[in-house]
Scaffold this active site. Sequence first.
Site, short mmCIF file in Angstrom:
data_model
loop_
_atom_site.label_atom_id
_atom_site.label_comp_id
_atom_site.label_asym_id
_atom_site.label_seq_id
_atom_site.Cartn_x
_atom_site.Cartn_y
_atom_site.Cartn_z
CG ASP A 13 35.41 62.12 63.45
OD1 ASP A 13 36.11 61.47 63.78
OD2 ASP A 13 35.22 63.34 64.12
CE LYS A 16 40.16 59.83 58.32
NZ LYS A 16 39.10 60.53 58.87
N GLY A 17 38.03 54.47 58.54
CA GLY A 17 38.05 53.89 58.34
C GLY A 17 36.74 52.39 57.68
CB ALA A 39 42.74 58.78 64.32
N GLY A 40 40.06 58.62 65.76
CA GLY A 40 38.93 57.28 66.16
C GLY A 40 38.23 56.47 64.58
CG HIS A 41 39.99 55.87 61.66
ND1 HIS A 41 41.19 55.56 60.95
CD2 HIS A 41 39.92 57.64 62.40
CE1 HIS A 41 41.86 56.39 60.65
NE2 HIS A 41 41.15 57.83 61.38
CD GLN A 226 44.69 63.56 62.63
OE1 GLN A 226 45.06 63.03 61.86
NE2 GLN A 226 44.11 62.16 63.61
CB THR A 301 35.48 57.40 67.41
OG1 THR A 301 34.68 57.79 66.52
CG2 THR A 301 35.71 55.57 67.63
NE ARG A 307 32.36 62.28 65.12
CZ ARG A 307 32.05 61.61 64.57
NH1 ARG A 307 31.19 60.50 64.09
NH2 ARG A 307 33.30 60.19 65.15
#
Length: 426
Positions: A13, A16-17, A39-41, A226, A301, A307
């Site tokens: 998190d 990166k996206g 993953a959640g971008h 990740q 996400t 978090r």
Amino acid sequence: MSVTAVVGLQWGDEAKGKIVDLLTEDHEIIVRYLGGNNAGHTVVVRGEKYKLSLLPSGILHPGKTSVIAAGVVINPRALLEEMDSLTARGVKVDDNLLISDRAHLVMPWHPAEEAVLEQLRGGDAIGTTMRGIGTCYRDKIGRTHAIRLGDLMRPDVFRKKVADVSEQKLAVLKALDPASPPLDPQQIVSEYEEYAARLRPHVIDTTPVLHRAIREGISMLFEGAQGSLLDIDHGTFPFVTSSNSSGCGIHAGSGVPERAIDKMIGVVKAYTTRVGGGPCPTELDNEIGQHIRDEGNEYGTVTGRPRRCGWFDAVATAYGARISGVDTLAIMLLDVLSKLDEVKICEAYEIDGERTTDFPSHAADLARAQPVYRTLPGWKRDITQARKLADLPPEARAYVDAVSRLLECSVEFISVGPDRVQTVTA
Ligand code: GDP
Ligand code: IMO
Ligand code: MG
């Protein structure tokens, strides 16, 4: 024309996206090479928010090719839902998406097994995303129970594998938890055959496609998922994901050799977050931690879990940078710290009275690590409009310089907001 890789250096998190989205313009092929829908971008383009789990973030750009390579584990239902939701929003998902036939399939028993195993661990649970990622990778390594996308493309092979494996999986599930619901192989086969029909046009052996691109000098961008500290071999085991999520995983997951990569960009948050279990020495279980969570909207996400938040941990992150072989940094979410009077960076650990900058290999040692902080003055100014270094207050620049020095890496990007344009290129 260049080959660039983007990897997270913390516990995921790191945004990166956003960086992948920014860099996509300069690259022709964007490659996801590991992980799955754990993953959640999040990418924000002109105020529109897109959440991507399995599709490379490059899919949002017309004219680019997106590749899901061999190392990814694919839940076909989740992938198709993601494809459909993007298509409904006017994003082209067609011959611009190639999916490796070597990728492994997440089958219905994978999340079921994971749920039982996590429950059995009780207070020691890993705190996974419950998407069946670890159990799918486990079967891949074990081989006997693995089913790949290439198998799904061959109906006879697929039917036989589902019949054989589901019987054994059911026995295991029942042994672990007698209340496990039954698995119906017929129903699984017919459901997956529908997925097969829809995915077939995208499925190909992507490895030679990538090799040809290298030979022809076509630019490529590798999108990490990740983060380095969640790496199965080099992370905070067992509180990690089940693949090589540091830079080490690029070559294994894509089939592209290390020497083909021209630039490795390490993405870091200006502070620390972690979701799930495992030690996190700089975690702030207090009002500052809550302030960071609120300012950074630090909720997962994928699972919506809050978090865990804390100060920037230069010991952990420098280690992440070393195992990933980073050339330069992208420092993200710097704006989140803007309201604080002072900011801290952990520059060493004290473990049993010994000071060290080495990152412990055992979770129990990391759990005892006391952070040694350097305190810097806050900047107490809105920086979300900054577009060049000179726009940043001197205190914010000093913070960035401290991170850069401690990680022994130059800084290429500083992100001051979620939107594409809210970026300082250093
Ligand atoms: P990823 O998994 O590494 O791609 O990161 P996530 O998308 O899970 O989490 C990063 C979050 O931060 C997303 O909601 C982004 O929209 C958001 N974001 C990215 N860059 C910035 C930034 O500079 N400032 C703020 N405030 N948010 C950002
Ligand atoms: P992106 O790509 C943050 C974490 C989980 C859990 C551990 C194992 O968005 O950065 P898993 O389901 O992979 O077996 O869970 O890894 N985790 C992530 N944390 N970002 C991610 O991905 C993550 N993917 C897995 O929370 O602690
Ligand atoms: Mg994420």
